[in-house]
Design a protein around this motif. Structure first.
Motif: not given
Length: 80
Positions: A21, A35, A48, A73, A76-77, A79-80
């Motif tokens: 994490d 971003r 992405l 992981e 997904e991180y 993308a969130a």
């Protein structure tokens, strides 16, 4: 890269473990400018992919030859 051991050469530019994490937050968190640059790419897949590759180069020091080899992981991180 003759100074690297065989194992180091095999592992160079690859994920040998899933980032924890703290590593995800430190290397894969995209600030406002990152971003904005990612969102300038055409299509959600490219956006992405840009984010994943940016975090990967921060984490590994190189880009992945095949971005599909990034751990789920990580994807997904980002993308969130």
């Amino acid at each position: 890269m003759a100074f690297l051991t065989d194992e180091q050469r095999r592992n160079y530019g690859t994920f040998t473990a899933v980032p924890d994490d703290g590593q995800l937050a430190g290397y894969f968190l995209l600030d406002r400018d990152a971003r904005r640059r990612a969102m300038a790419c055409r299509g959600a897949r490219s956006q992405l992919g840009y984010g994943v590759q940016l975090g990967t180069v921060r984490f590994l020091g190189t880009f992945l030859d095949n971005p599909e080899h990034a751990p789920a992981e990580v994807v997904e991180y980002v993308a969130a």
